[in-house]
Scaffold this active site. Structure first.
Site, PDB file in Angstrom:
ATOM      1  N   GLU A 113     -10.799   7.154   7.896  1.00 48.94           N
ATOM      2  CA  GLU A 113      -9.719   7.309   8.764  1.00 48.94           C
ATOM      3  C   GLU A 113      -9.157   8.536   8.104  1.00 48.94           C
ATOM      4  O   GLU A 113      -9.521   9.129   7.011  1.00 48.94           O
ATOM      5  CB  GLU A 113      -8.648   6.289   8.692  1.00 48.94           C
ATOM      6  CG  GLU A 113      -8.958   5.133   9.311  1.00 48.94           C
ATOM      7  CD  GLU A 113      -7.587   3.999   9.302  1.00 48.94           C
ATOM      8  OE1 GLU A 113      -7.407   3.673  10.327  1.00 48.94           O
ATOM      9  OE2 GLU A 113      -7.520   3.532   8.174  1.00 48.94           O
ATOM     10  N   ASP A 155      -6.442   2.319  -2.104  1.00 44.43           N
ATOM     11  CA  ASP A 155      -7.666   2.006  -1.095  1.00 44.43           C
ATOM     12  C   ASP A 155      -7.706   3.388  -0.313  1.00 44.43           C
ATOM     13  O   ASP A 155      -8.574   3.309   0.676  1.00 44.43           O
ATOM     14  CB  ASP A 155      -7.484   0.813  -0.529  1.00 44.43           C
ATOM     15  CG  ASP A 155      -6.001   0.645   0.431  1.00 44.43           C
ATOM     16  OD1 ASP A 155      -5.224   1.598   0.484  1.00 44.43           O
ATOM     17  OD2 ASP A 155      -5.952  -0.225   1.271  1.00 44.43           O
ATOM     18  N   SER A 178       0.644  -1.061   0.132  1.00 48.81           N
ATOM     19  CA  SER A 178      -0.023  -0.098  -0.001  1.00 48.81           C
ATOM     20  C   SER A 178       0.825   1.293  -0.023  1.00 48.81           C
ATOM     21  O   SER A 178       1.606   1.620  -1.007  1.00 48.81           O
ATOM     22  CB  SER A 178      -0.908  -0.072   1.181  1.00 48.81           C
ATOM     23  OG  SER A 178      -1.793   0.987   1.312  1.00 48.81           O
ATOM     24  N   ASP A 185      -1.895   1.393  -3.598  1.00 49.13           N
ATOM     25  CA  ASP A 185      -2.876   0.322  -3.930  1.00 49.13           C
ATOM     26  C   ASP A 185      -4.111   0.775  -4.166  1.00 49.13           C
ATOM     27  O   ASP A 185      -4.987  -0.025  -4.247  1.00 49.13           O
ATOM     28  CB  ASP A 185      -2.719  -0.833  -3.116  1.00 49.13           C
ATOM     29  CG  ASP A 185      -3.160  -0.466  -1.634  1.00 49.13           C
ATOM     30  OD1 ASP A 185      -3.042   0.627  -1.242  1.00 49.13           O
ATOM     31  OD2 ASP A 185      -3.733  -1.417  -0.922  1.00 49.13           O
ATOM     32  N   ASP A 229      -3.291   6.544  -2.862  1.00 49.46           N
ATOM     33  CA  ASP A 229      -1.946   5.801  -2.452  1.00 49.46           C
ATOM     34  C   ASP A 229      -1.589   4.545  -3.257  1.00 49.46           C
ATOM     35  O   ASP A 229      -2.257   4.293  -4.398  1.00 49.46           O
ATOM     36  CB  ASP A 229      -2.054   5.369  -0.779  1.00 49.46           C
ATOM     37  CG  ASP A 229      -3.126   4.038  -0.713  1.00 49.46           C
ATOM     38  OD1 ASP A 229      -3.862   3.796  -1.771  1.00 49.46           O
ATOM     39  OD2 ASP A 229      -3.026   3.231   0.295  1.00 49.46           O
ATOM     40  N   SER A 270       2.652   1.771  15.491  1.00 53.53           N
ATOM     41  CA  SER A 270       2.115   1.431  14.111  1.00 53.53           C
ATOM     42  C   SER A 270       1.697   0.103  14.003  1.00 53.53           C
ATOM     43  O   SER A 270       2.468  -0.654  14.598  1.00 53.53           O
ATOM     44  CB  SER A 270       3.166   1.861  12.927  1.00 53.53           C
ATOM     45  OG  SER A 270       2.862   1.228  11.904  1.00 53.53           O
ATOM     46  N   GLY A 271       0.627  -0.307  12.917  1.00 59.45           N
ATOM     47  CA  GLY A 271       0.360  -1.633  12.931  1.00 59.45           C
ATOM     48  C   GLY A 271       0.900  -2.154  11.478  1.00 59.45           C
ATOM     49  O   GLY A 271       0.925  -3.190  11.157  1.00 59.45           O
TER      50      GLY A 271
HETATM   51  C1  G16 Z   1      -3.259   0.417   6.589  1.00 59.81           C
HETATM   52  C2  G16 Z   1      -4.429   0.245   7.201  1.00 59.81           C
HETATM   53  C3  G16 Z   1      -5.188   1.595   7.614  1.00 59.81           C
HETATM   54  C4  G16 Z   1      -4.099   2.219   8.589  1.00 59.81           C
HETATM   55  C5  G16 Z   1      -2.752   2.137   7.996  1.00 59.81           C
HETATM   56  C6  G16 Z   1      -1.906   2.787   8.877  1.00 59.81           C
HETATM   57  O1  G16 Z   1      -3.505   1.057   5.717  1.00 59.81           O
HETATM   58  O2  G16 Z   1      -5.199  -0.397   6.428  1.00 59.81           O
HETATM   59  O3  G16 Z   1      -6.420   1.064   8.348  1.00 59.81           O
HETATM   60  O4  G16 Z   1      -4.919   3.694   8.820  1.00 59.81           O
HETATM   61  O5  G16 Z   1      -2.413   1.019   7.613  1.00 59.81           O
HETATM   62  O6  G16 Z   1      -1.758   2.135  10.163  1.00 59.81           O
HETATM   63  P1  G16 Z   1      -0.783   2.277  11.122  1.00 59.81           P
HETATM   64  O7  G16 Z   1      -0.730   3.534  11.674  1.00 59.81           O
HETATM   65  O8  G16 Z   1      -1.072   1.156  12.222  1.00 59.81           O
HETATM   66  O9  G16 Z   1       0.585   2.011  10.406  1.00 59.81           O
HETATM   67  P2  G16 Z   1      -2.891   0.987   4.139  1.00 59.81           P
HETATM   68  O10 G16 Z   1      -3.475   2.034   3.165  1.00 59.81           O
HETATM   69  O11 G16 Z   1      -1.218   0.851   4.375  1.00 59.81           O
HETATM   70  O12 G16 Z   1      -3.512  -0.498   3.827  1.00 59.81           O
END
Ligand code: G16
Length: 534
Positions: free
Chosen positions: A372, A280, A63, A278, A276, A501-502
């Site tokens: 978000e 989404d 992404s 990909d 972004d 961060s996830g």
């Molecule tokens: C992913 C998640 C989103 C999140 C983003 C940042 O987005 O699908 O819900 O807001 O990561 O998350 P974090 O702050 O935990 O790193 P994407 O666009 O990378 O798929």
């Protein structure tokens, strides 16, 4: 065909890495994801079998992350994320280092499959990253060792694969081809516009982050008589340029135009948009003709635009009982929340970051709008919504009310309900502006954002940063929240939070306050507190 053992040996897990299935699947450096991609092929096949052979999606993308990263994510039959109860299994399995362990995880899952004859079905797609083809091959091998059927859809946006996964399991949702995706969007947009006597939407210039969205938007443009796009940062065949100085994440976090637009002179008071990597996430923006200033219209703004639009249509239908709620995260600007509560008079709910959390909460309304601030979001419509509106339409005599009800029904087809979708969200925003006769300036004037900043910090171990209250408060490291509260209390309208961060190995710090200067001081102050852990 590979045996389980041959597959396991072909894709050894690199030593010293612990993979984790986060908000967006597994994310890591692309060159270190082969074993994960292979195992995700197996996870998706087992998930398919556990559901009696329903089609499961696998999307290979990182992404908004830099080009050298990649990721693998599983999509459930209705186009939703992998359910949370499968995440511990996905983590344990991805980290299994011996063949015995690996085989046992598979056998245990197979034991729970209700119908052992169910044939796994998996569809796959990837973004433009250089590591994509290799990871795709690994995922295909994973499906093959479980004796599944895999269909490779080549390069697609993430939301397109969500759409297709849903279509395979729910044919009423649309045709299960890429063309089916465009045709649903074009037909629905055309139908809505014609209700109001419009023929087309104005052309919009879109920065597609040099990602897959560029190709797909050009395709949509070529197929459509109602939608028109001009693509910048559309070098889809240069994966090294993906998300570099462009794209929704860059524009949102830097709060400025993509580099290419900074060089050319963007037309004043005209809508621009960024996706972004990909496609989404989407953000919009314009340069104010009076002040010459860049004005961002982020996910919060898109949510308020959709809520105003849907709300104004629903208001026209006397006696219709439809619930509507907005779901945000801690990153939502305080002014947007205030606007929704006080001006739109709608309830707002907060969840932790991660689409899966927002999506789940939004499902509890007839119209659940979730976004978000970074531009990731969509609208969910309940079954009751459709039946109530169809019932209303069958009895309506007033022409204006009929048009409002028809528009509301068509919007549930226009918006990609499976996941946040840059293309369909942008088209919906354009339709809303056109039908409401609203200019970008007036959209930007709905409320004034509180100055805000987002920082990304490297720490020794982001795992020690745990949170509560929809990630607005830290539970650990002990004592840190009290210090943040103290810092916040020194700034007017101050608000700040810290969370791990996830999707990246980093900790994020958000700060918001009444003035730019106070916001800057607050942000720097909180960063200093966190930097002691680096
Ligand atoms: C992913 C998640 C989103 C999140 C983003 C940042 O987005 O699908 O819900 O807001 O990561 O998350 P974090 O702050 O935990 O790193 P994407 O666009 O990378 O798929």
């Amino acid at each position: 065909m590979l045996s389980l053992k041959e597959g396991f040996d072909k894709y050894p897990k690199p030593k010293g890495i612990t993979y984790s299935y986060g908000t967006a699947g597994f994310r890591y450096i692309g060159d270190l994801l082969d074993s994960v991609a292979f195992k995700v092929g197996i996870i998706a096949s087992l998930r398919s079998m556990s559901l009696g052979g329903k089609t499961i999606g696998i999307v290979i993308t990182a992404s908004h992350n830099p080009p050298e990263q990649n990721g693998v994510k599983v999509i459930d039959p209705m186009g939703e994320m992998l359910p949370q109860e499968w995440e511990p299994f996905a983590n344990d399995f991805a980290n299994s280092g011996t063949f015995e362990e690996f085989q046992k995880y598979i056998m245990d899952k197979l034991d729970q499959v209700p119908d052992q004859r169910a044939k796994p079905r998996v569809i796959l797609a990837r973004d433009t990253r250089a590591s994509g083809p290799r990871l795709l091959k690994a995922a295909l091998d994973g499906v093959a060792v479980i004796n599944g059927t895999a269909t490779d859809f080549g390069k697609l946006t993430t939301p397109q694969l969500h759409y297709l996964t849903r279509c395979f399991n729910d044919p009423a949702f649309g045709r299960n081809t890429e063309e089916g995706y465009y045709s649903k969007l074009i037909t629905t947009a055309r139908k809505i516009l014609s209700l109001y006597g419009f023929k087309s939407l104005p052309e919009v210039t879109v920065d597609t982050a040099n990602g897959i969205g560029g190709d797909k938007l050009r395709k949509l443009d070529s197929l459509s008589d109602v939608l028109s796009f001009s693509v910048i940062n559309g070098k889809t065949d240069h994966p090294d340029l993906l998300n570099v100085d462009c794209g929704a994440d860059y524009v949102k976090t830097q709060q400025k135009l993509p580099a290419e637009l900074q060089k050319s002179s963007p037309k004043p008071d005209q809508l621009y948009s960024s996706f972004d990597g990909d496609a989404d996430r989407v953000v919009c923006y314009f340069v104010d003709g009076k002040t010459d200033k860049f004005r961002l219209l982020d996910g919060d703004r898109i949510a308020t635009l959709f809520a105003s639009f849907l709300g104004s249509l629903l208001k026209q239908l006397d006696g219709v009982d439809i619930t509507m709620g907005i779901v945000q995260t801690a990153y939502a600007n305080g002014s947007s929340t205030k606007f929704i509560r006080e001006k739109l008079k709608l309830p707002v709910y907060f969840t932790p970051t991660g689409v899966k959390h927002l999506h789940h909460r939004a499902q509890q309304f007839d119209v659940g709008i979730y976004f978000e601030a970074n531009g990731h979001g969509t609208v969910l419509f309940s079954k009751k919504y459709t039946s109530v509106l169809n019932g209303f339409l069958a009895q309506a005599t007033d022409q204006k009310q009929k048009i409002a009800a028809q528009t509301l029904l068509l919007l549930s087809d226009l918006i990609n309900q499976t996941v946040g979708d840059s293309i369909s969200d942008l088209v919906t925003a354009l339709v809303a502006l056109k039908v409401m006769g609203k200019s970008v300036n007036s959209w930007g004037a709905d409320y004034t954002e509180l100055p805000n900043r987002l920082y990304k910090l490297k720490v020794k171990d982001r795992g020690v940063f745990t949170t509560t209250d929809a990630e607005r408060k830290l539970v650990s490291p002990q004592g840190l929240q009290a210090e943040i509260d103290e810092e916040v209390s020194r700034h007017r309208q101050g608000r700040s939070f810290v969370r791990a961060s996830g999707s990246e190995d980093a900790v994020r710090v958000y700060a918001e306050a009444e003035t730019e200067e106070e916001c800057h001081r607050l942000g720097e102050g909180v960063c200093k507190l966190v930097q002691r852990f680096s």
